[in-house]
Design an enzyme around this catalytic site. Structure first.
Site, PDB file in Angstrom:
ATOM      1  CE  LYS A 137      10.655  78.698  84.576  1.00  0.00           C
ATOM      2  NZ  LYS A 137      11.202  78.282  83.297  1.00  0.00           N
ATOM      3  CG  ASP A 190      10.603  79.590  79.375  1.00  0.00           C
ATOM      4  OD1 ASP A 190      11.162  80.698  79.415  1.00  0.00           O
ATOM      5  OD2 ASP A 190      10.673  78.761  80.301  1.00  0.00           O
ATOM      6  N   GLY A 237      13.143  66.129  74.214  1.00  0.00           N
ATOM      7  CA  GLY A 237      13.022  66.600  75.588  1.00  0.00           C
ATOM      8  C   GLY A 237      11.581  66.638  76.066  1.00  0.00           C
ATOM      9  N   GLY A 280      11.186  67.979  79.541  1.00  0.00           N
ATOM     10  CA  GLY A 280      11.297  68.742  80.784  1.00  0.00           C
ATOM     11  C   GLY A 280      10.595  70.089  80.644  1.00  0.00           C
ATOM     12  CG  ASN A 318      12.894  62.844  77.299  1.00  0.00           C
ATOM     13  OD1 ASN A 318      13.417  63.927  77.060  1.00  0.00           O
ATOM     14  ND2 ASN A 318      13.036  62.239  78.470  1.00  0.00           N
ATOM     15  N   GLY A 349      20.441  78.909  71.892  1.00  0.00           N
ATOM     16  CA  GLY A 349      19.425  79.159  72.914  1.00  0.00           C
ATOM     17  C   GLY A 349      19.366  80.568  73.478  1.00  0.00           C
TER      18      GLY A 349
HETATM   19  P1  NAD Z   1      14.628  69.796  82.833  1.00  0.00           P
HETATM   20  O1  NAD Z   1      15.488  69.290  83.953  1.00  0.00           O
HETATM   21  O2  NAD Z   1      13.228  70.169  83.098  1.00  0.00           O
HETATM   22  O3  NAD Z   1      14.620  68.669  81.656  1.00  0.00           O
HETATM   23  C1  NAD Z   1      15.801  68.039  81.271  1.00  0.00           C
HETATM   24  C2  NAD Z   1      15.564  67.264  79.959  1.00  0.00           C
HETATM   25  O4  NAD Z   1      16.828  66.808  79.461  1.00  0.00           O
HETATM   26  C3  NAD Z   1      14.694  66.012  80.114  1.00  0.00           C
HETATM   27  O5  NAD Z   1      13.912  65.849  78.949  1.00  0.00           O
HETATM   28  C4  NAD Z   1      15.741  64.879  80.238  1.00  0.00           C
HETATM   29  O6  NAD Z   1      15.242  63.626  79.845  1.00  0.00           O
HETATM   30  C5  NAD Z   1      16.777  65.390  79.252  1.00  0.00           C
HETATM   31  N1  NAD Z   1      18.149  64.898  79.449  1.00  0.00           N
HETATM   32  C6  NAD Z   1      18.929  65.067  80.540  1.00  0.00           C
HETATM   33  N2  NAD Z   1      20.155  64.554  80.308  1.00  0.00           N
HETATM   34  C7  NAD Z   1      20.132  64.049  79.030  1.00  0.00           C
HETATM   35  C8  NAD Z   1      21.089  63.375  78.188  1.00  0.00           C
HETATM   36  N3  NAD Z   1      22.323  63.111  78.637  1.00  0.00           N
HETATM   37  N4  NAD Z   1      20.706  63.037  76.944  1.00  0.00           N
HETATM   38  C9  NAD Z   1      19.471  63.287  76.479  1.00  0.00           C
HETATM   39  N5  NAD Z   1      18.523  63.905  77.232  1.00  0.00           N
HETATM   40  C10 NAD Z   1      18.855  64.267  78.480  1.00  0.00           C
HETATM   41  O7  NAD Z   1      15.446  70.971  82.184  1.00  0.00           O
HETATM   42  P2  NAD Z   1      14.885  72.275  81.424  1.00  0.00           P
HETATM   43  O8  NAD Z   1      14.560  73.313  82.406  1.00  0.00           O
HETATM   44  O9  NAD Z   1      13.854  71.859  80.445  1.00  0.00           O
HETATM   45  O10 NAD Z   1      16.225  72.744  80.666  1.00  0.00           O
HETATM   46  C11 NAD Z   1      16.764  72.015  79.584  1.00  0.00           C
HETATM   47  C12 NAD Z   1      17.813  72.880  78.908  1.00  0.00           C
HETATM   48  O11 NAD Z   1      17.153  74.029  78.370  1.00  0.00           O
HETATM   49  C13 NAD Z   1      18.887  73.431  79.852  1.00  0.00           C
HETATM   50  O12 NAD Z   1      20.121  73.448  79.157  1.00  0.00           O
HETATM   51  C14 NAD Z   1      18.433  74.855  80.133  1.00  0.00           C
HETATM   52  O13 NAD Z   1      19.495  75.723  80.451  1.00  0.00           O
HETATM   53  C15 NAD Z   1      17.803  75.211  78.798  1.00  0.00           C
HETATM   54  N6  NAD Z   1      16.796  76.277  78.858  1.00  0.00           N
HETATM   55  C16 NAD Z   1      16.961  77.320  78.019  1.00  0.00           C
HETATM   56  C17 NAD Z   1      16.031  78.347  78.015  1.00  0.00           C
HETATM   57  C18 NAD Z   1      16.248  79.513  77.093  1.00  0.00           C
HETATM   58  O14 NAD Z   1      15.596  80.547  77.277  1.00  0.00           O
HETATM   59  N7  NAD Z   1      17.108  79.387  76.102  1.00  0.00           N
HETATM   60  C19 NAD Z   1      14.910  78.304  78.866  1.00  0.00           C
HETATM   61  C20 NAD Z   1      14.763  77.190  79.702  1.00  0.00           C
HETATM   62  C21 NAD Z   1      15.723  76.174  79.691  1.00  0.00           C
END
Ligand code: NAD
Length: 291
Positions: free
Chosen positions: A73, A110, A134, A136, A158, A260
């Site tokens: 991305k 997104d 969050g 990420g 976060n 989600g």
């Molecule tokens: P990422 O790896 O970029 O970010 C992960 C985030 O989670 C960070 O902020 C990290 O600090 C936090 N984190 C990790 N473990 C943790 C814990 N135990 N407690 C608290 N915080 C914690 O991931 P991402 O791509 O942003 O994805 C995050 C979630 O969102 C995933 O479950 C992914 O499947 C989901 N997602 C959903 C959609 C959708 O369309 N619904 C789109 C993108 C991502």
């Protein structure tokens, strides 16, 4: 499907790695067929170092566009010719539209998908105070879109892990690009006292961390006591379909408890519209692929 493919069929695709689990080919091909659009959608497993090769190939094949998932991305945002305001602010894109002359424009749907899904559940983020957990990929897209769409305040929490600095950058970028936002700031998720107080003063709580996602399905990202009836709660996690947070929010009588999978659907709807200029047959797609 075979009857639809001919010498004029336009190619669309998903790139990233892994992509084998993706529901996108089924969702887009169904919609193309339903609307009589002469296009086909495939998924290509593309590792990060091959991202540029993939873009060159799409130009060579006169593809109509493509979606992007991890880990490509950010790289794609650096390789395309133009970026939408949201993609520019996020620094990543999940959708690229290719013009006839090969010009590529990167978008980030997104955030729009998240906002639209909330609206579908009766929650408008305009003028609202939001607590966003969050920093990420998903969280950044949501923070940016919420700011662009008129949220009054965004408080980001976060853990002090490797993602924290990205949150600090997002705060700076939003302050600069969207000066109209009342307040945007970041705090350590472990500061439970502050977290509890700020959620108490907010309208919407969003979990955009991995907490709640398998194998962390038993992890609540916030103390249960913060859940109350005039709080709307949204989770980006869609695996499991109903997260612990969404279940607890329902039990606490929160005014909305949104999972989600709708965000996933609506980011695809937004991308489909960018690709084709047409609306995806949302109700049928929802029924067929999101039950
Ligand atoms: P990422 O790896 O970029 O970010 C992960 C985030 O989670 C960070 O902020 C990290 O600090 C936090 N984190 C990790 N473990 C943790 C814990 N135990 N407690 C608290 N915080 C914690 O991931 P991402 O791509 O942003 O994805 C995050 C979630 O969102 C995933 O479950 C992914 O499947 C989901 N997602 C959903 C959609 C959708 O369309 N619904 C789109 C993108 C991502």
């Amino acid at each position: 499907m075979e009857r639809r493919i001919d010498g004029h069929t336009k190619l669309y695709a998903l790139i990233g790695s892994p992509v084998g689990h993706s529901g996108s080919p089924a969702m887009y091909n169904y919609s193309f067929e339903k609307l009589g659009i002469n296009s086909a959608y495939l998924a290509f497993d593309v590792p990060l170092e091959k991202t540029k090769d993939a873009l060159d190939a799409f130009r060579t094949f006169h593809a109509g566009g493509f979606n992007v998932t991890m880990p490509c991305k950010t790289a794609v945002a650096q390789l395309v010719d133009r970026l939408s305001p949201a993609a520019e602010l996020v620094g990543a894109c999940n959708t690229v539209v290719i013009e006839e002359d090969g010009t590529m424009t990167g978008h980030m749907t997104d955030g729009t998908g998240f906002v639209r899904n909330l609206l579908e559940h009766g929650v408008d983020i305009k003028g609202k105070k939001i607590v966003l957990l969050g920093t990420g990929g998903a969280a950044t897209a949501i923070a940016v879109q919420a700011a662009l769409d008129g949220a009054a305040e965004i408080a980001i929490f976060n853990r002090k892990d490797e993602f924290y600095a990205n949150g600090e950058k997002t705060v700076e970028k939003i302050r600069k690009a969207v000066p109209s936002i009342g307040k945007v700031w970041i705090e350590d998720l472990d500061n439970e006292e502050m977290l509890t107080r700020v959620i108490g003063e907010s309208d919407i709580l969003v979990n955009a961390t991995r907490a709640g996602m398998s194998p962390l399905e038993n992890v609540m990202p916030v103390p249960e006591k913060v859940l109350r009836s005039d709080l709307a709660v949204a989770d980006v996690v869609y695996n499991p379909k109903e997260t612990l947070l969404v279940r607890k929010a329902k039990e606490a009588g929160c005014k909305a408890a949104v999972g989600g999978s709708g965000m996933l659907l609506w980011q695809g709807v937004a991308a489909f519209e960018l690709f084709t200029g047409k609306e995806m047959p949302v109700e049928e797609v929802k029924e067929k692929f999101f039950q």
